[in-house]
Design an enzyme around this catalytic site. Structure first.
Site, mmCIF file in Angstrom:
data_model
loop_
_atom_site.group_PDB
_atom_site.id
_atom_site.type_symbol
_atom_site.label_atom_id
_atom_site.label_comp_id
_atom_site.label_asym_id
_atom_site.label_seq_id
_atom_site.Cartn_x
_atom_site.Cartn_y
_atom_site.Cartn_z
ATOM 1 N N ARG A 94 0.922 -1.133 -0.080
ATOM 2 C CA ARG A 94 0.097 0.005 -0.093
ATOM 3 C C ARG A 94 0.976 1.129 0.104
ATOM 4 O O ARG A 94 2.061 1.377 0.476
ATOM 5 C CB ARG A 94 -1.034 -0.030 1.204
ATOM 6 C CG ARG A 94 -1.993 -0.872 1.140
ATOM 7 C CD ARG A 94 -2.983 -0.802 2.174
ATOM 8 N NE ARG A 94 -2.369 -1.352 3.538
ATOM 9 C CZ ARG A 94 -1.611 -0.634 4.537
ATOM 10 N NH1 ARG A 94 -1.812 0.763 4.478
ATOM 11 N NH2 ARG A 94 -1.141 -0.995 5.584
ATOM 12 N N HIS A 262 -10.332 -3.038 11.359
ATOM 13 C CA HIS A 262 -9.197 -3.898 11.001
ATOM 14 C C HIS A 262 -8.950 -5.191 11.992
ATOM 15 O O HIS A 262 -8.042 -5.035 12.809
ATOM 16 C CB HIS A 262 -7.875 -3.003 10.995
ATOM 17 C CG HIS A 262 -6.838 -3.760 10.092
ATOM 18 N ND1 HIS A 262 -5.497 -2.866 10.371
ATOM 19 C CD2 HIS A 262 -6.473 -4.514 9.225
ATOM 20 C CE1 HIS A 262 -4.801 -3.819 9.526
ATOM 21 N NE2 HIS A 262 -5.176 -4.577 8.952
ATOM 22 N N CYS A 287 1.114 -7.904 11.581
ATOM 23 C CA CYS A 287 1.423 -8.144 13.237
ATOM 24 C C CYS A 287 0.707 -9.402 13.793
ATOM 25 O O CYS A 287 0.582 -9.518 15.039
ATOM 26 C CB CYS A 287 0.981 -6.934 13.827
ATOM 27 S SG CYS A 287 2.245 -5.455 13.858
ATOM 28 N N ARG A 402 2.436 -12.112 -0.701
ATOM 29 C CA ARG A 402 1.186 -12.395 -0.125
ATOM 30 C C ARG A 402 0.730 -13.722 -0.925
ATOM 31 O O ARG A 402 1.179 -14.082 -2.069
ATOM 32 C CB ARG A 402 0.197 -11.342 -0.239
ATOM 33 C CG ARG A 402 0.791 -9.863 0.331
ATOM 34 C CD ARG A 402 0.067 -9.878 1.772
ATOM 35 N NE ARG A 402 0.382 -8.696 2.408
ATOM 36 C CZ ARG A 402 -0.207 -8.410 3.565
ATOM 37 N NH1 ARG A 402 -1.385 -8.813 3.962
ATOM 38 N NH2 ARG A 402 0.170 -7.500 4.317
HETATM 39 P P1 GTP Z 1 -2.130 -7.701 7.335
HETATM 40 O O1 GTP Z 1 -2.522 -8.875 6.476
HETATM 41 O O2 GTP Z 1 -1.008 -7.137 6.664
HETATM 42 O O3 GTP Z 1 -3.262 -6.831 7.954
HETATM 43 O O4 GTP Z 1 -1.350 -8.615 8.535
HETATM 44 P P2 GTP Z 1 -1.658 -9.748 9.733
HETATM 45 O O5 GTP Z 1 -1.877 -9.155 10.949
HETATM 46 O O6 GTP Z 1 -2.800 -10.631 9.185
HETATM 47 O O7 GTP Z 1 -0.352 -10.212 9.537
HETATM 48 P P3 GTP Z 1 0.074 -11.949 9.880
HETATM 49 O O8 GTP Z 1 -0.830 -12.863 10.852
HETATM 50 O O9 GTP Z 1 0.243 -12.580 8.409
HETATM 51 O O10 GTP Z 1 1.557 -12.075 10.259
HETATM 52 C C1 GTP Z 1 2.752 -11.160 9.806
HETATM 53 C C2 GTP Z 1 3.964 -11.709 10.955
HETATM 54 O O11 GTP Z 1 3.795 -11.769 12.115
HETATM 55 C C3 GTP Z 1 4.602 -13.274 10.205
HETATM 56 O O12 GTP Z 1 6.099 -12.706 9.871
HETATM 57 C C4 GTP Z 1 4.406 -13.891 11.374
HETATM 58 O O13 GTP Z 1 5.564 -14.850 11.383
HETATM 59 C C5 GTP Z 1 4.370 -13.029 12.611
HETATM 60 N N1 GTP Z 1 3.843 -13.583 13.759
HETATM 61 C C6 GTP Z 1 2.391 -13.758 13.990
HETATM 62 N N2 GTP Z 1 2.212 -14.342 15.043
HETATM 63 C C7 GTP Z 1 3.183 -14.107 15.680
HETATM 64 C C8 GTP Z 1 3.630 -14.798 17.305
HETATM 65 O O14 GTP Z 1 2.863 -14.929 17.910
HETATM 66 N N3 GTP Z 1 4.776 -14.400 17.718
HETATM 67 C C9 GTP Z 1 5.731 -13.901 16.717
HETATM 68 N N4 GTP Z 1 7.173 -13.507 17.017
HETATM 69 N N5 GTP Z 1 5.546 -13.518 15.332
HETATM 70 C C10 GTP Z 1 4.417 -13.817 14.999
HETATM 71 C C1 SPV Z 2 -2.526 -4.739 5.343
HETATM 72 O O1 SPV Z 2 -1.503 -3.676 5.028
HETATM 73 O O2 SPV Z 2 -3.337 -4.320 6.588
HETATM 74 C C2 SPV Z 2 -3.128 -5.526 4.395
HETATM 75 C C3 SPV Z 2 -2.759 -5.885 2.914
HETATM 76 O O3 SPV Z 2 -4.032 -6.383 4.780
HETATM 77 S S1 SPV Z 2 -3.493 -4.648 1.846
HETATM 78 O O4 SPV Z 2 -4.653 -5.524 1.517
HETATM 79 O O5 SPV Z 2 -2.526 -4.558 0.835
HETATM 80 O O6 SPV Z 2 -3.791 -3.492 2.587
HETATM 81 MN MN MN Z 3 -4.681 -5.858 6.809
#
Ligand code: GTP
Ligand code: SPV
Ligand code: MN
Length: 625
Positions: A94, A262, A287, A402
């Site tokens: 983004r 979100h 995160c 992704r």
């Molecule tokens: P968006 O799709 O961007 O909104 O992100 P999201 O919040 O869905 O992120 P996602 O769950 O894909 O997490 C992304 C990163 O966080 C990865 O690199 C994971 O390895 C890391 N991660 C997730 N859960 C944990 C955890 O409990 N501990 C640690 N250390 N890292 C974590």
């Molecule tokens: C985020 O950045 O929080 C996402 C990926 O979930 S995007 O849909 O590209 O914004």
């Molecule tokens: Mn997101």
């Protein structure tokens, strides 16, 4: 390869009439046809293609893109019906600086958004949109956010010249002509238009990832419109997602008394009692939402099912409780860090029917990314199409690479995802972020108002999903900093008002932090499946008044944390020192945080609800100021 900037040279308008479209269009609605006609007159596509969300259209478009070189077909014996896309290296996430909220009143848009006057922005955009689709097809996608006909559901139309966006939208939203029938019967709908901004002049060859070095992601909340120019990536191009389901929907929710968030959404069942709990959690981008959404508990007694991993819409139900749906139909998940040990559910969801973007390609036609397997392949083609070996010294997959996969492929998907037309009642809401210091593993808010204060003051270290320096701490209130379509302070007021209405039926609020580190920079908490231990304490603490309860907690200045022995640690190795550090509240550092919070609030002046200033004062007093 990127086309540069304005493209209105030798633009010659071809004027269309509604009658021209009417015969070929699968819809009889003057507003829909009028809008498409107007946009086609501006963007001048060669042809118009109506997307019905069918398998036949999926096959047609994937075949065309493979033939043209913009998709790579993965080995069907390993990943059936799956494809790899490689974006231009300057179009990988983004673009917050190029994201605009265009509404009459700048004060109503607030200091955390890029404000523009709507009329001026339309004038500014016109030369870019003029002729932008020449030599291309304009795809029209009717889509629903939420089960069609559901109480919380909303409808939209997206125009795009990107077949990649069409295929992704077909996974991410409910694309169907049924939506058109609802529009014909008078249902409201949101207008979204997208172009990669790379017209094909005089039969020029296309690039694998057309886009423009100039980008505009523009939202018009007053008229419920999105105009997106120049990017083909993620939230910039799949307009159902952040543009509609968060930025516009947050404004709609403010007007109509609901919330667009979100947040991931999970259903958690106590396998001993059969009691079901529903949880929503807001964490900033990359995160851990997808990870928690697909949690595999490491302790017995709990079953976790997935409802959503990124967006939730929340609305008070007839019984007074707060209900939630996931308006999406797919996961657009971060690939790096997703592996058999960290997220086995996601790995099994990815068996097929998946679009991968910017991951690496293996020699046998499969995909790979950092963290997918412990063993690193000896040779790969990296996300930019270059030969790669472990000695290359660069990531094989882009850190914001992704996967796009239907939610129904997650073995953990809850039946309520599609069946619960009115959503599921929430028992708890979690706020989190990436904090190496200060923020405890888990803390329960003292009240709804305190919980809103927790959400409003989240700060988190930047990830690859955002532009800028990875690791840099920034405020990301409610994980909505880039996604709230109106003044953030008014949004906090809206949360407080919703809490008033919910009264004692409001879900409990918690703050969590999986990312606290020790002095050597190592994570103190094992995370991933082990987060089930925190969920377990959270759910036990909901019955804190009952006799049998064993999770009453201990009050610290920042909230209620598990008392000694309350967190189930059976089966993991964690030293007493680490445990103490995970929950340590250093009053000095917290008073420092309070000062930063005061500065942050000052950005919003008088619009900050008095209640949040009172919460800040209360926190300072509890910290002994
Ligand atoms: P968006 O799709 O961007 O909104 O992100 P999201 O919040 O869905 O992120 P996602 O769950 O894909 O997490 C992304 C990163 O966080 C990865 O690199 C994971 O390895 C890391 N991660 C997730 N859960 C944990 C955890 O409990 N501990 C640690 N250390 N890292 C974590
Ligand atoms: C985020 O950045 O929080 C996402 C990926 O979930 S995007 O849909 O590209 O914004
Ligand atoms: Mn997101």
């Amino acid at each position: 390869m990127t086309t540069a900037t304005k493209i209105d040279n030798d633009y010659q308008p071809i004027t269309h009439t509604i009658a021209e479209f009417e015969s070929a269009a699968p819809v009889k609605d003057a507003k829909v046809l009028g809008w498409i006609c107007e946009m086609a007159d501006i963007m001048q596509p060669d042809q118009i293609f109506w997307c019905d969300g069918s398998t036949a259209q999926w096959q047609l478009l994937t075949a065309e893109m493979v033939a043209q070189g913009s998709l790579i077909k993965l080995n069907p014996d390993i990943r059936p019906n799956s494809f790899l896309a490689r974006s231009s290296s300057d179009d990988v996430a983004r673009v917050e600086e190029r994201t605009f909220i265009c509404a009459a009143d700048p004060e109503a848009v607030g200091p955390t958004n890029n404000w523009r006057d709507p009329d001026e922005m339309r004038q500014e955009l016109l030369p870019f949109f003029k002729g932008a689709m020449r030599g291309r097809t304009m795809y029209v996608l009717p889509f629903a956010m939420g089960p069609i006909g559901g109480a919380i559901t909303q409808l939209g139309l997206q125009l795009t010249d990107s077949p990649y966006a069409v295929l992704s939208m077909q996974i991410m939203a409910r694309v169907s002509f049924e939506v058109l029938r609802h529009i014909e019967r008078g249902a409201n709908w949101v207008r979204t238009a997208h172009t990669v901004g790379a017209p094909l002049l005089d039969g020029a060859a296309d690039s694998a990832w057309p886009c423009n070095s100039t980008k505009y992601i523009c939202h018009f909340p007053d008229t419920l419109e999105v105009l997106s120019f120049g990017s083909g990536y993620g939230g910039n191009a799949l307009l159902s997602k952040k543009c509609f389901a968060l930025r516009l929907a947050s404004v709609m929710g403010k007007r109509e008394g609901w919330l667009a968030e979100h947040m991931l959404l999970i259903k958690v069942t106590n396998t001993n009692t059969g009691r079901v709990y529903n949880l929503a959690a807001a964490f900033p981008s990359a995160c851990g939402k997808t990870n928690l959404a697909m949690l595999t508990p490491t302790i017995p007694g709990w079953k976790v099912e997935t409802l959503g991993d990124d967006i939730a819409w929340l609305r008070q139900g007839a019984d007074g409780r707060l209900y939630a749906i996931n308006p999406e139909a797919g996961f657009f998940g971060v690939a790096p860090g997703t592996g058999e040990s960290t997220n086995p559910t996601a790995i099994s969801a990815l068996w097929g029917n998946t679009i991968y973007t910017n991951v690496a390609l293996t020699d046998d036609g499969d995909v790979w990314w950092e963290g997918k397997t412990d063993e690193v392949p000896a040779h790969l083609i990296d996300w930019q199409g270059q030969d790669w070996t472990p000695a290359s010294g660069t990531p094989a997959a882009h850190p914001n690479s992704r996967f796009t996969v239907p939610v129904t492929q997650a073995p953990s998907i809850a039946p309520e995802w599609s069946e619960a037309e009115n959503g599921v009642p929430l028992d708890a809401i979690l706020f989190g972020g990436r904090r190496a210091t200060n923020v405890p593993l888990v803390a329960k808010a003292l009240s709804w108002q305190h919980g809103v204060f927790m959400g409003a003051t989240i700060s988190s270290e930047k990830t690859a999903a955002q532009e800028g320096l990875v690791g840099e701490l920034r405020r990301d209130p409610f994980a909505m900093l880039p996604f709230c379509g109106y003044n953030m302070a008014d949004y906090w007021g809206h949360w407080l008002a919703i809490g008033e209405k919910l009264g004692d039926k409001a879900p409990a609020i918690f703050q969590v932090n999986w990312f606290r580190k020790d002095a050597d920079g190592k994570f103190l908490w094992p995370g991933f499946g082990e987060n089930s231990r925190v969920i377990d304490w959270i759910l036990r603490s909901l019955d804190a008044d009952s006799e049998s309860d064993d999770a009453k907690g201990e009050e610290l200045p920042v909230g209620i944390v598990p008392a000694s022995g309350e967190l189930n640690l059976t089966g993991i190795e964690i030293s007493d020192e680490s445990l103490a550090e995970l929950f340590r509240v250093d009053n000095e550092s917290w008073l420092q945080e309070c000062m930063l919070t005061e500065e942050f609030f000052a950005m919003f002046g008088d619009r900050v609800p008095q209640e949040l200033r009172a919460q800040l004062q209360g926190l300072r007093e509890r910290l002994g100021a």
